[in-house]
Scaffold this active site. Sequence first.
Site, PDB file in Angstrom:
ATOM      1  N   GLN A 172     -39.284 -22.199  28.186  1.00  0.00           N
ATOM      2  CA  GLN A 172     -38.923 -20.788  28.115  1.00  0.00           C
ATOM      3  C   GLN A 172     -37.435 -20.692  27.769  1.00  0.00           C
ATOM      4  O   GLN A 172     -36.611 -21.361  28.394  1.00  0.00           O
ATOM      5  CB  GLN A 172     -39.216 -20.095  29.442  1.00  0.00           C
ATOM      6  CG  GLN A 172     -40.682 -20.098  29.833  1.00  0.00           C
ATOM      7  CD  GLN A 172     -41.526 -19.189  28.946  1.00  0.00           C
ATOM      8  OE1 GLN A 172     -41.009 -18.310  28.265  1.00  0.00           O
ATOM      9  NE2 GLN A 172     -42.833 -19.400  28.953  1.00  0.00           N
TER      10      GLN A 172
ATOM     11  N   TYR B 184     -52.684 -24.206  29.243  1.00  0.00           N
ATOM     12  CA  TYR B 184     -51.408 -24.184  28.510  1.00  0.00           C
ATOM     13  C   TYR B 184     -50.228 -24.229  29.485  1.00  0.00           C
ATOM     14  O   TYR B 184     -49.296 -23.432  29.400  1.00  0.00           O
ATOM     15  CB  TYR B 184     -51.287 -22.922  27.632  1.00  0.00           C
ATOM     16  CG  TYR B 184     -52.531 -22.555  26.860  1.00  0.00           C
ATOM     17  CD1 TYR B 184     -52.853 -23.196  25.667  1.00  0.00           C
ATOM     18  CD2 TYR B 184     -53.387 -21.554  27.326  1.00  0.00           C
ATOM     19  CE1 TYR B 184     -54.000 -22.845  24.951  1.00  0.00           C
ATOM     20  CE2 TYR B 184     -54.523 -21.198  26.636  1.00  0.00           C
ATOM     21  CZ  TYR B 184     -54.828 -21.848  25.434  1.00  0.00           C
ATOM     22  OH  TYR B 184     -55.970 -21.496  24.739  1.00  0.00           O
TER      23      TYR B 184
ATOM     24  N   ASN C 196     -43.643 -24.680  34.225  1.00  0.00           N
ATOM     25  CA  ASN C 196     -42.726 -23.567  34.478  1.00  0.00           C
ATOM     26  C   ASN C 196     -43.290 -22.570  35.486  1.00  0.00           C
ATOM     27  O   ASN C 196     -42.620 -22.210  36.460  1.00  0.00           O
ATOM     28  CB  ASN C 196     -42.430 -22.852  33.149  1.00  0.00           C
ATOM     29  CG  ASN C 196     -41.517 -21.657  33.308  1.00  0.00           C
ATOM     30  OD1 ASN C 196     -40.348 -21.808  33.617  1.00  0.00           O
ATOM     31  ND2 ASN C 196     -42.050 -20.462  33.093  1.00  0.00           N
TER      32      ASN C 196
ATOM     33  N   GLU D 188     -52.897 -29.080  29.804  1.00  0.00           N
ATOM     34  CA  GLU D 188     -51.974 -28.988  28.669  1.00  0.00           C
ATOM     35  C   GLU D 188     -52.305 -30.128  27.719  1.00  0.00           C
ATOM     36  O   GLU D 188     -52.634 -31.230  28.171  1.00  0.00           O
ATOM     37  CB  GLU D 188     -50.528 -29.085  29.174  1.00  0.00           C
ATOM     38  CG  GLU D 188     -49.480 -29.346  28.126  1.00  0.00           C
ATOM     39  CD  GLU D 188     -49.338 -28.205  27.137  1.00  0.00           C
ATOM     40  OE1 GLU D 188     -49.311 -28.485  25.920  1.00  0.00           O
ATOM     41  OE2 GLU D 188     -49.259 -27.036  27.582  1.00  0.00           O
TER      42      GLU D 188
ATOM     43  N   ASP E 140     -50.916 -18.828  29.405  1.00  0.00           N
ATOM     44  CA  ASP E 140     -49.706 -18.508  28.651  1.00  0.00           C
ATOM     45  C   ASP E 140     -49.849 -19.216  27.305  1.00  0.00           C
ATOM     46  O   ASP E 140     -49.200 -20.231  27.053  1.00  0.00           O
ATOM     47  CB  ASP E 140     -48.464 -18.985  29.412  1.00  0.00           C
ATOM     48  CG  ASP E 140     -47.172 -18.655  28.678  1.00  0.00           C
ATOM     49  OD1 ASP E 140     -47.213 -17.850  27.727  1.00  0.00           O
ATOM     50  OD2 ASP E 140     -46.124 -19.206  29.048  1.00  0.00           O
TER      51      ASP E 140
ATOM     52  N   CYS F 272     -46.746 -14.112  24.195  1.00  0.00           N
ATOM     53  CA  CYS F 272     -45.528 -14.013  23.391  1.00  0.00           C
ATOM     54  C   CYS F 272     -45.802 -13.288  22.075  1.00  0.00           C
ATOM     55  O   CYS F 272     -44.943 -13.259  21.188  1.00  0.00           O
ATOM     56  CB  CYS F 272     -44.953 -15.407  23.115  1.00  0.00           C
ATOM     57  SG  CYS F 272     -46.081 -16.520  22.250  1.00  0.00           S
TER      58      CYS F 272
ATOM     59  N   GLU G 179     -42.158 -10.689  25.205  1.00  0.00           N
ATOM     60  CA  GLU G 179     -43.171 -11.311  26.055  1.00  0.00           C
ATOM     61  C   GLU G 179     -43.841 -10.197  26.850  1.00  0.00           C
ATOM     62  O   GLU G 179     -43.179  -9.226  27.257  1.00  0.00           O
ATOM     63  CB  GLU G 179     -42.535 -12.306  27.029  1.00  0.00           C
ATOM     64  CG  GLU G 179     -41.843 -13.469  26.385  1.00  0.00           C
ATOM     65  CD  GLU G 179     -42.734 -14.696  26.233  1.00  0.00           C
ATOM     66  OE1 GLU G 179     -43.661 -14.863  27.044  1.00  0.00           O
ATOM     67  OE2 GLU G 179     -42.486 -15.483  25.304  1.00  0.00           O
TER      68      GLU G 179
END
Length: 299
Positions: A120, A148, A153, A169, A229, A254, A288
């Site tokens: 990020q 994802y 984060n 991921e 995300d 995003c 976002e």
Amino acid sequence: RADKQGVVKISSCSIVHENIARVMQPLLESIRSAGIAHKLFGIDFLTSSSGEVLATLIYHKALDESWSVSAREIESKLGIFIIGRSRKQKIVLTQDYVTETLHIFGRDYRYIHIENSFTQPNALVNEKMISWSMEQLEGVGGDLLELYCGAGNFTIPFATKFDRVLATEISKASISAAKRNMELNGVSNIDFVRLSAEEFTQALDGTREFRRLEGLKVADYHLKTLFVDPPRAGLGEEPCAFAARFDHLLYISCNPETLLRDLELLSQTHEVTAMALFDQFPYTHHLEMGVKLTRKGHL
């Protein structure tokens, strides 16, 4: 004014983090004076709020020992980390990461951000985004599935809200960083698995077995909440059908355009109960968005 190629040359970039803006010009001057500017194609920057700066110098030529000697001198002079890249070559002089600290609900979370991996970009907005997301998950309980997950984060703070977290991921580098970040923060109730969203669906439904899941029984999880995300492409039809299985869905996007497309599908089974905007990229058109959805009849 644009040159003959339509390029406008600039001498500063005020929209980047101040840590990066501070070293851009001195770095360029040092590269020129050291004689290592030949066939330099570009420079990627990574920084942390504590002031660490990592610069990746990308070349259209092979790099040799003399380059390393000159680059080390620049590292020492400017107090930054430097990596050299060219075709099939990566030279790490000191380290290939910076360490970020995020302050969320009175607790500090530390993250290793590895060069050339997704992170990020705006630490202050990221703190707000994680905090808002955690508020939406308050009282949900059970186990969480995250697709994802990147380098953890969201995953690591979210782990405080759930019994267990299963996070997937596809990137090897991100999974490696996520595991390091989990240890860095003393968290133990997360299982990070290198699977794509499609592969995880196959594993959950028992249609395909994966060695990467050896010793991990997905069926033992009580998964009623999903967090996603995704990349700018969004989820799409099949992942949305998978997401519709969950009572609670938290979606960070995003790309508002692909989010709208996905919400048209998800709204057939779920209702939007909360929404927020986060400006990660000031002075650009990018935004976002966070959306919480709850299964109809489950409110």
